[in-house]
Design a protein around this motif. Structure first.
Motif, PDB file in Angstrom:
ATOM      1  N   GLY A   1       0.812  -1.212   0.000  1.00 20.18           N
ATOM      2  CA  GLY A   1       0.000   0.000   0.000  1.00 20.18           C
ATOM      3  C   GLY A   1       0.843   1.259   0.000  1.00 20.18           C
ATOM      4  O   GLY A   1       0.514   2.235  -0.673  1.00 20.18           O
ATOM      5  N   TRP A   2       1.896   1.257   0.805  1.00 18.70           N
ATOM      6  CA  TRP A   2       2.755   2.435   0.920  1.00 18.70           C
ATOM      7  C   TRP A   2       4.203   1.988   0.712  1.00 18.70           C
ATOM      8  O   TRP A   2       4.951   1.828   1.682  1.00 18.70           O
TER       9      TRP A   2
ATOM     10  N   HIS B   1      -6.811  -2.086   2.827  1.00 15.33           N
ATOM     11  CA  HIS B   1      -6.020  -1.701   1.661  1.00 15.33           C
ATOM     12  C   HIS B   1      -6.936  -1.393   0.475  1.00 15.33           C
ATOM     13  O   HIS B   1      -6.652  -0.523  -0.340  1.00 15.33           O
TER      14      HIS B   1
END
Lengths: 413, 205
Positions: A243-244, A289
């Motif tokens: 996600g990041w 997510h």
């Protein structure tokens, strides 16, 4: 044999001195330490010589006491100035003149002793145990044994603060997620094995990645229950980093697992099953997510009359049972749909103009006025109606009384 | 005594196979569809199912496609919010189907509900039948009851029970400014094993 050191306001110095003689040290803030001196007789000689050696080593005016049990040594060090050696079987006689407040105890115990006229260890030690047990219970017997110097126990050894972390510096920066996860998997396996050997689990996993020519990238997983499965942690980290992702090549990895007690749970035979915490956490991480972290959770109502007030919390598993009363519920439009309403002279809504077109309102009920939070910046002030629209349904509408705009809040269903 | 034990065992077996709620019972390990137009009492039906499951201390999941769930009125209808996992999909049907898939495969929930109530029919019809079969297969032989709520029945060949609702009339109480909404009179048609039973019920406001 145990030694105790007492010097007001010098605990770090006392601990440093005790560390010269024993690894088994009990700290009693603010100003006393007790430690195990078994085996020192071979090095320094008699207990008095050991006490003299300790007194020389500490280097400041301090009371030193040696006794066969930690509590007798502590009380002697706190109550008798200089060097004291309490000979075995003479603890009661040595401690007898000490004032009773050194025992500590609850205010009720102190008040009772005061009423009985008991002021010293010796006076308490002289009381018959059966009478003390009958009047003061278990606490009384404990203090009686302390006053007689008979209480034996193990030292409450100060523990080293356990840290479960690992660092890995990489020769070449890692750009891709897969090799990074491979490295993390190994680190997680090792840290989890260490946690397991201490009978601990974790409820927080912290990762810091030093990046090539970029600020540090950090991620933290906070788990609802203590867990100890490296595969679960790896999957959660994968979802988090997917996600990041880090913005540059990773040069150094720091991984820390915060230790907590393991989860113990007694399942009821007739309790319905619940989602397995490890699997549920992975499922929730995937859904977070997908739809965003704020859009998944267990709703909790806020203590306010403001419409549609709730916060999303964790599905904590507290099982509650509410009496079910089937009734109509509201389906909300988020955000509320702006419409135009035509009203009669007495304020009854009769027609609604929405993006779907113009409709006749057959029945209406209201108005109900609500307002609040006028004492803060986010006030609301509204007029609510329930309306039935022909061939459409039953709606809740409201007018913002400040802006005079109408909205459909939702439909009753 | 024997009769009581047999009765008790029968009740236990029944509660494993179905989830009773005030207006009937829904099968576990199968798909139940609630269908009806707006204001037909379908959300009241769903909330009464959620309330029944949470009253048995079971965990429930609600996948809310259009973000229409109102926690306040659901709480008044008896839903224990602390046992409810609410997934707000913001109108994204694909996300909702994925979330439903993960939650049903994760297991452990007493009831998993997919709320397509405000999803336009044109979009809801795009859900392939294979997706419904996959969801049904995920809950088969488990204690999870899978419920979908929509304007029309979406997967008639896949669902074990279909509940079709229609509002007959709205019950208002009082006249003039003091009037308030008392409830709906609705007709609920239960279709199970190709047998259709219609019942008239009143849902209080």
């Amino acid at each position: 044999m145990f030694a105790a050191l007492h010097a007001p306001g010098n605990l770090p110095l006392l601990v440093e001195c005790a560390e010269h003689y024993s690894p088994l040290i009990e700290e009693l803030p603010p100003d006393t330490v007790a430690f195990d001196i078994r085996g020192l007789r071979l090095i320094f000689g008699s207990p008095r010589e050991i006490a003299g050696e300790i007194h020389r080593r500490v280097g400041i005016p301090a009371n030193v006491a040696i006794a066969s049990n930690p509590d007798a040594a502590l009380h002697a060090a706190r109550g008798i100035a200089g060097i004291t050696v309490v000979d075995p079987h003479r603890e009661a006689a040595t401690l007898a003149p000490l004032p009773l407040y050194l025992l500590g105890g609850s205010p009720e115990f102190a008040h009772t002793m005061d009423l009985w006229g008991i002021r010293t260890f010796g006076e308490l030690a002289a009381l018959p145990p059966l009478g003390v047990a009958a009047r003061l219970g278990e606490e009384g017997i404990r203090f009686l044994r302390l006053a007689r110097g008979e209480q034996t126990r193990l030292l409450r050894v100060r523990g080293e603060q356990l840290r479960f972390n690992e660092e890995l510096e990489l020769e070449n920066p890692v750009d891709l997620l897969e090799p990074l996860l491979l490295l993390l998997a190994g680190m997680l396996e090792r840290i989890c094995a260490r946690l397991r050997s201490h009978a601990l689990a974790t409820n927080e996993v912290r990762v810091s990645l030093n990046l090539e020519r970029a600020p540090e990238h950090s991620a933290a997983l906070r788990l609802p229950v203590p867990m100890l499965d490296p595969k679960v942690f790896l999957k959660l980290l994968q979802l988090e980093l997917n996600g990041w992702p880090p913005q540059a090549g990773v040069e150094k990895i720091r991984l820390e697992l915060v230790p907590v007690e393991t989860r113990t749970m007694q399942h009821g035979l007739f309790l319905p099953s619940s989602p397995e915490p490890e699997r549920l956490e992975i499922t929730l991480a995937r859904i977070r997510h997908l739809v965003g972290a704020n859009n998944v959770g267990s709703p909790a109502l806020l203590d306010t009359n403001r419409p549609d007030s709730f916060r999303m919390g964790e599905l904590n598993g507290s099982r509650e049972s509410i009496a079910a009363t089937p009734r109509i519920v509201l389906r909300r439009f988020r955000p509320p749909c702006a419409v135009q309403i035509r009203c009669t002279g007495d304020g009854q809504p009769v027609r609604i103009f929405s993006p779907k077109g113009e409709r006749r309102i057959t029945t209406s009920a209201g108005p109900w006025f609500t307002s609040g939070d006028w004492w803060t910046g986010g006030s609301w002030n509204r007029e609510e109606w329930d309306i039935e629209v022909l061939e459409e349904g039953i709606f809740r509408i409201h007018q913002d009384r400040d802006s005079k705009r109408w909205f459909i809040e939702g439909t009753y269903d | 005594m024997v009769a009581a034990t047999v009765q008790c065992a029968s009740d236990l077996k029944r509660s494993f196979e179905s989830l009773p709620f005030p207006w009937g019972e829904i099968p576990r390990g199968a798909l139940t569809e609630i269908a009806g137009p707006s204001s037909s009492g379908r959300t009241a039906f769903l909330c009464s199912m959620l309330a029944a499951a949470s009253a048995k201390q079971e965990f429930c999941a609600l996948i809310d496609v259009q973000d229409a769930f109102d926690p306040t009125s659901a709480s008044h209808a008896g839903v224990a919010l602390s046992q409810l996992l609410w997934v707000r999909c913001g109108g994204n049907l694909e996300h909702a189907l994925k979330a439903a898939d993960w939650l049903t495969h994760g297991g452990g929930f007493g009831l998993v509900a997919l709320d397509l109530g405000d999803t336009p029919l044109k979009i809801a019809h795009r859900i392939p039948l294979a997706a419904w079969f996959r969801l049904r297969q995920a809950v088969e032989n488990t204690k999870t009851a899978l419920v979908s709520l929509a304007q029309r029945v979406q997967a008639p060949s896949c669902s074990m029970l279909k509940i079709e609702l229609s509002r007959d009339r709205t019950i208002w109480r009082g006249v003039g400014p003091g009037r308030f909404l008392q409830g709906f009179a609705v007709t609920a048609a239960h279709v199970k094993n190709h047998r259709r039973h219609e019942v008239a019920i009143t849902i209080d406001g």
